[in-house]
Design a protein around this motif. Structure first.
Motif, PDB file in Angstrom:
ATOM      1  N   SER A   1     -66.985  18.340  56.404  1.00 60.29           N
ATOM      2  CA  SER A   1     -68.100  18.880  55.620  1.00 60.29           C
ATOM      3  C   SER A   1     -67.830  20.305  55.157  1.00 60.29           C
ATOM      4  N   ARG A   2     -66.967  21.062  55.857  1.00 63.70           N
ATOM      5  CA  ARG A   2     -66.626  22.415  55.410  1.00 63.70           C
ATOM      6  C   ARG A   2     -65.842  22.385  54.099  1.00 63.70           C
ATOM      7  N   ALA A   3     -65.017  21.345  53.924  1.00 59.38           N
ATOM      8  CA  ALA A   3     -64.136  21.277  52.755  1.00 59.38           C
ATOM      9  C   ALA A   3     -64.781  20.600  51.557  1.00 59.38           C
ATOM     10  N   VAL A   4     -65.968  19.984  51.723  1.00 56.07           N
ATOM     11  CA  VAL A   4     -66.586  19.229  50.635  1.00 56.07           C
ATOM     12  C   VAL A   4     -66.855  20.103  49.412  1.00 56.07           C
ATOM     13  N   PRO A   5     -67.455  21.307  49.534  1.00 60.87           N
ATOM     14  CA  PRO A   5     -67.691  22.114  48.320  1.00 60.87           C
ATOM     15  C   PRO A   5     -66.405  22.427  47.556  1.00 60.87           C
ATOM     16  N   LEU A   6     -65.318  22.747  48.281  1.00 56.78           N
ATOM     17  CA  LEU A   6     -64.061  23.045  47.602  1.00 56.78           C
ATOM     18  C   LEU A   6     -63.487  21.804  46.939  1.00 56.78           C
ATOM     19  N   LEU A   7     -63.534  20.662  47.604  1.00 53.67           N
ATOM     20  CA  LEU A   7     -63.012  19.437  47.013  1.00 53.67           C
ATOM     21  C   LEU A   7     -63.814  19.046  45.771  1.00 53.67           C
ATOM     22  N   ARG A   8     -65.115  19.312  45.758  1.00 55.74           N
ATOM     23  CA  ARG A   8     -65.910  19.034  44.567  1.00 55.74           C
ATOM     24  C   ARG A   8     -65.452  19.909  43.401  1.00 55.74           C
ATOM     25  N   GLN A   9     -65.154  21.170  43.690  1.00 62.12           N
ATOM     26  CA  GLN A   9     -64.692  22.065  42.638  1.00 62.12           C
ATOM     27  C   GLN A   9     -63.313  21.659  42.132  1.00 62.12           C
ATOM     28  N   LEU A  10     -62.450  21.144  42.992  1.00 64.11           N
ATOM     29  CA  LEU A  10     -61.088  20.816  42.604  1.00 64.11           C
ATOM     30  C   LEU A  10     -60.983  19.463  41.911  1.00 64.11           C
TER      31      LEU A  10
END
Length: 680
Positions: free
Chosen positions: A491-500
């Motif tokens: 869940s920590r990486a979800v915002p970054l993966l959405r941006q990428l």
């Protein structure tokens, strides 16, 4: 029978007195007064029954005495007539006469005792004792009638009584019944068995949750009419489905406990025989003060009345509340009445700290002590969130201020200021909720600026828990699992993966396509070591198929969280597993797995085999590759492969991730200590 009724009335009074002592003197006095009056009536009946019994015994004794006297006189005459008889016969008659005379003396003595008892009872029955009892009985009956009349008048004049613990006030919500048919008042909240993990079914609402038989006739549950407003606090929440094997998706349902003990309500129709089963029937008209400090709770705060042990002292306070009934019901949703124990005094605070064994305080005592109440009765006005006392007043102070309604009006400016502060705090919390998205946008911009075309994710520790293999494929299904490997990690990486990865707005809902400039994604994992590690027991051992199944679920879970198609992401991501544990012996020459990279020691970090293979597959040089690392082994592998690395927390939760980037050959690892801040 009179004695039995007297004992029954006595036991009833004792039970009521015991209940009164248990509740700390706060029990209703009307039943106790009625029981005392009943006991007095039974006592008079018992006395009258005893007097009748003694009078009957007296009549029996007089009859026996008369017969004995006649028998004694006849025996004496017979003896004189038979004086010429034999001496033996004369002696026998004389003996019989002496026996009868002894019985007569005993009966006479008993008669005298019974006569004295009867006379004393007759005097008591017609004298002062019975008259006093009758007077007490009449006074008790008058007190019962007066108490009933006072209770009826107070119940009609006082504001709504909030019959819930003080700690629940801040969680009270006002619900509006939206359904025209109304909503059923349930006697209890159904609880699903542990095997269903919070899932309610249609079968859970049979029995007393659908109605009851009374007098041989079926009675449905009572209803709260449509359009009515209910005060309640949330009691439980579950998922709801018609049947366990049903294809219909489960819907959430919340149960609320109504104020006043009238029952429980559900925000959906939960009765199996209703045509609107599972349809919403309630809406939140006013949220709780704890949930929404800016607009929740009653508009004027919560009003608490601390009553004294002396009922006469409470009369002025109750009169003030009755005069402001409409304002209290509208602005405070009612009043919460508490009664500290009789031992409460203004000096009790010092007594609690000085006595070696102080008395046990009640909940009402603690409330009075917490807010520094000096004398009872007293009115407290609490903030809607229950965290602050806005006003405190005795009956005299409230009357001098113009009554309870004026007291509420005087607290409006302070309450408005408090709500404004709560709104600002809530705005700050909402802004902080956007911080992960802002950090993610900054990190994604940094990766594009640095020319990163391949992002290698160390899965164990960065996207999932290293040991846990329980993984749900969707976020909705994860809520029903007790342990989910993605929670708290991926869940920590979800915002970054959405941006990428996600095309369009990163905050848009629904499923979107992959970005055209999305970097290549490689997942590296050493969970396969549990296939060969000799230190892992039989219960922890995994098969190669089980490891690949966890990988498949993780990709689909990431796709669901990010908002892209699962098939599209599966075609975009490549996996690099390491199955041969460093603690395991090398594979035999004849083992068919020996020639596969995944089963070689070069694939186990800190060896760079996985990174080399990923860069070969995607055709990306080390300068355009970034490893998202979890520990020192990952950074050592990145150094050996000549690629940059960054810890997961530094990439996703840092305002300046570029400064945390670890270039190839850099010494040390982990998060660097920031420079000391020296104010100018």
């Amino acid at each position: 029978e009179a004695r039995a009724q007297h004992y029954a009335a006595h036991n009833e009074l004792l039970s009521l007195r015991l209940a009164e002592a248990t509740e700390g003197g706060r029990a209703d006095t009307a039943p106790i007064i009625a029981a005392e009056a009943s006991l007095l009536r039974r006592r008079v009946c018992a006395l009258e029954e005893t007097r009748g019994r003694l009078q009957a015994q007296l009549r029996d004794l007089r009859t026996a005495a008369t017969a004995a006297t006649a028998l004694a006189g006849g025996g004496a005459g017979g003896t004189g007539a038979g004086s010429g008889g034999s001496g033996g016969g004369e002696g026998g008659d004389a003996e019989a006469v002496r026996v009868l005379q002894g019985k007569l003396s005993a009966l006479t003595a008993r008669l005298a005792d019974r006569t004295r008892e009867c006379e004393a009872l007759r005097l008591a029955a017609g004298g002062e004792e019975v008259e006093a009892l009758r007077g007490q009985l009449a006074a008790a009956e008058a007190d019962v009638a007066a108490a009933a009349a006072a209770a009826r008048s107070c119940g009609e004049a006082l504001p709504r009584l909030l019959g819930c613990p003080l700690g629940e006030l801040r969680w009270l919500v006002r619900l509006c019944v939206e359904s025209e048919r109304g909503v059923s008042l349930l006697p209890r909240v159904p609880v699903p068995p542990p095997s269903r993990k919070g899932l309610l079914l249609d079968a859970d609402f049979h029995g007393d949750l659908s109605g009851s038989f009374r007098g041989g006739e079926w009675e449905p549950l009572p209803q709260a009419p449509g359009g009515s407003l209910l005060l309640a606090s949330e009691a439980a929440s579950f998922s709801l489905r018609a049947a366990r094997t049903s294809a219909d998706a489960a819907v959430p349902v919340r149960f609320y406990r109504c104020v006043g003990g009238s029952g429980f309500v559900a925000d959906r129709v939960v009765l199996h025989n209703s045509p609107d089963w599972a349809e919403p029937v309630l809406s939140v008209a006013s949220p709780s003060g704890a949930g929404d400090g800016a607009a929740g709770g009653p508009p004027g705060g919560f009003l608490v009345a601390l009553l004294a042990a002396d009922e006469a002292a409470n009369a002025p306070l109750l009169r003030l509340l009755s005069e402001a009934r409409a304002a209290v019901d509208e602005r405070c949703w009612g009043v919460s009445a508490l009664q500290p124990s009789a031992m409460f005094t203004s000096s009790w605070r010092a007594g609690l700290s000085s006595e070696p064994e102080p008395p046990q305080p009640s909940h009402s005592d603690l409330v009075a002590l917490e807010y520094g109440v000096e004398a009872l009765p007293c009115l407290l006005l609490l903030a809607p969130d229950g965290q602050r006392c806005l006003a405190m007043a005795s009956p005299l102070e409230a009357a001098a201020a113009g009554g309870v309604e004026a007291l509420l009006a005087r607290s409006v400016p302070e309450l408005q200021l408090l709500r404004k502060q709560r709104a600002e705090q809530q705005g700050v919390r909402e802004l902080m909720g956007h911080v992960p998205a802002l950090y993610a946008a900054s990190a994604a911009q940094m990766l594009r600026h640095e020319g990163i075309r391949l992002v290698v994710w160390q899965v164990e520790g960065c996207l999932k828990a290293a040991v846990n293999v329980q993984l749900a494929e969707t976020a909705a299904a994860a809520g029903a699992k007790r342990h989910d490997a993605f929670q708290g990690y991926g869940s920590r990486a979800v915002p970054l993966l959405r941006q990428l990865l996600r095309a369009g707005g990163a905050s848009d809902e629904g499923v979107a396509a992959l970005r055209s400039d999305a970097p290549a994604i490689a997942f590296v994992s050493d969970q396969g070591h549990r296939c060969t590690d000799p230190t892992v027991g039989a219960r922890g051992r995994l098969s190669e198929a089980a490891v690949r199944d966890v990988a498949r679920k993780l990709v689909r879970r990431v796709a669901n969280e990010v908002g892209v198609g699962a098939e599209a992401l599966e075609g975009h991501v490549r996996w690099y597993h390491s199955f041969l544990s460093p603690a395991a012996p090398r594979l035999a020459e004849s083992d068919p797995r020996r020639g596969r990279r995944e089963w070689s020691r070069e694939y186990a970090r800190p060896s760079p085999g996985q990174l080399h293979h990923a860069m070969e597959d995607f055709g990306v040089p080390p300068a355009a590759t970034l490893l998202v690392s979890y520990d020192d082994r990952d950074e050592a592998a990145a150094d050996a492969a000549g690629v940059s690395s960054i810890r997961i927390e530094q990439l996703c939760m840092s305002p300046a991730p570029l400064s945390q980037l670890r270039r190839p050959g850099a010494s040390g690892g982990g998060m660097a200590a920031p420079d000391a801040f020296v104010p100018r």
